[in-house]
Design a protein around this motif. Structure first.
Motif, short mmCIF file in Angstrom:
data_model
loop_
_atom_site.label_atom_id
_atom_site.label_comp_id
_atom_site.label_asym_id
_atom_site.label_seq_id
_atom_site.Cartn_x
_atom_site.Cartn_y
_atom_site.Cartn_z
N GLU A 85 -32.24 -27.17 41.85
CA GLU A 85 -31.59 -28.46 42.12
C GLU A 85 -30.12 -28.17 42.39
O GLU A 85 -29.45 -27.52 41.59
N VAL A 86 -29.62 -28.64 43.54
CA VAL A 86 -28.26 -28.28 43.97
C VAL A 86 -27.45 -29.51 44.34
O VAL A 86 -27.99 -30.59 44.59
N VAL A 87 -26.12 -29.31 44.40
CA VAL A 87 -25.21 -30.37 44.83
C VAL A 87 -24.05 -29.69 45.58
O VAL A 87 -23.72 -28.54 45.29
N GLY A 88 -23.46 -30.40 46.53
CA GLY A 88 -22.33 -29.80 47.26
C GLY A 88 -21.77 -30.75 48.29
O GLY A 88 -22.24 -31.88 48.46
N ILE A 89 -20.73 -30.27 48.98
CA ILE A 89 -20.09 -31.06 50.04
C ILE A 89 -20.23 -30.27 51.34
O ILE A 89 -19.85 -29.10 51.41
#
Length: 349
Positions: A85-89
């Motif tokens: 599970e990842v998050v970023g811009i």
């Protein structure tokens, strides 16, 4: 697969948003990760900045703050594996719109999302968290014993900045643009030192800050735009709530830091002289710098990891609107582009 893009037919014209059909994505490149997007936060598209750095395209991808699940990784990817599970811009030059079910992203723009953080909160906090860190950790050091003034403290960015400054042990003063904002800020825990209600324009921000600090002034000011001229010269509605640049210079303490989001800030010789006498600094807050140069990539990723950790531990409690379905993304994006949203808008897939 549909993806949302922005179109601006001529400079100065309002942006319109259109869904485009995307063909199926190729397998990921060496360092790329294929992500199934679960949530995407909406933020204002700065067309002027895009054209200045020669990234203006006919169709501008919309929605850059994403969270999702890794489906597939390139042969040289070391940070992630499928099911993570990842998050970023997404970077400014990204061809991908975050408002698409599946996208390709370079692994160096993503970090792991903690399990207990929901998709919408991760995507909705990552940019405001990055801006707050840039301001209160890199441009100035919020620490125990410092006083921080956050203008428009109830905006999505203002809220996260207040929470970060408090977590660092600083004393926080903030301004409220409406009764609703004032009540929200007064309910924050731990409580802020003072909420200055500027909704009716009767209260002098500089006076209130000097009173609160015993005449010493504040160490760090984080503005949300400023008035550059006297009242007659500027359009009425929004600028009434903004402090004048002279007020900010007046309320700054010795050795203070003024962190501004006003890209066209003009300082006249008397303004500069006042700042010189105080030994104060003016810094410009542009959170895009992290992705425009890869020199700071390691620092950038550690900031994103820290934002997620603070979100997970409850230090950050962001101002999010109810999650919005993809078919309403166009309407929501129009509201965001006109700066009419008071809470962070997040599209949930």
């Amino acid at each position: 697969m549909k993806a949302l893009f922005g179109q601006q037919n001529s400079p100065g014209e309002e942006m319109t948003f259109v869904f485009q059909e995307r063909e199926n994505l190729p397998p990921p490149g060496d360092h790329e990760v294929k992500v199934q997007v679960r949530a995407c936060a909406l933020s204002w598209v700065d067309t002027k900045l895009l054209s200045e750095i020669k990234l203006k395209k006919e169709l501008v991808p919309v929605g850059r703050e994403i969270s999702g699940v890794v489906l597939e990784v390139g042969s040289k990817v070391t940070f992630f594996q499928p099911e993570d599970e990842v998050v970023g811009i997404l970077p400014l030059d990204s061809e991908e719109s975050g408002l698409c079910e599946v996208i390709l992203v370079h692994e160096h723009y993503l970090v792991q999302k903690p399990e207990k953080v929901c998709w919408a909160a991760a995507a909705g906090t990552v940019r405001d968290g990055l801006r707050a860190y840039t301001a209160l950790h890199y441009l100035a050091q919020a620490s125990p014993g410092t006083t921080v003034l956050v203008l428009d403290g109830a905006s999505p960015f203002g809220t996260v900045a207040v929470q970060l400054a408090q977590h660092r042990g600083a004393k926080v003063i903030c301004t409220a643009h409406s009764l609703e904002d004032k009540q929200f800020l007064e309910r924050l825990r731990p409580p802020v030192a003072r909420v200055i209600d500027v909704a009716h324009g009767k209260i002098d921000v500089a006076e209130s800050c000097l009173e609160e600090t015993g005449g010493l002034g504040v160490h760090i000011v984080l503005d949300a735009g400023v008035k550059l001229y006297s009242a007659e010269d500027e359009s009425a509605s929004k600028s009434q709530l903004l402090p004048h640049k002279h007020d900010i210079i007046t309320l700054l303490g010795v050795g203070g830091h003024w962190i501004t989001t006003e890209k066209n800030l003009q300082l006249d010789p008397p303004d500069s002289h006042s700042l010189f006498l105080k030994g104060a600094t003016v810094s410009f807050l542009n959170d895009e710098i992290w992705n425009l140069s890869n020199v700071q990539q390691g620092k950038y990723l550690s900031i994103l990891e820290d934002i997620m950790e603070k979100l997970s531990s409850g230090v950050f409690r962001p101002q999010l609107d109810e999650p919005i379905p993809l078919y309403e993304a166009k309407v929501s994006m129009e509201i965001v582009q006109k700066n009419q949203a008071r809470k962070r808008q997040v599209i949930q897939f």
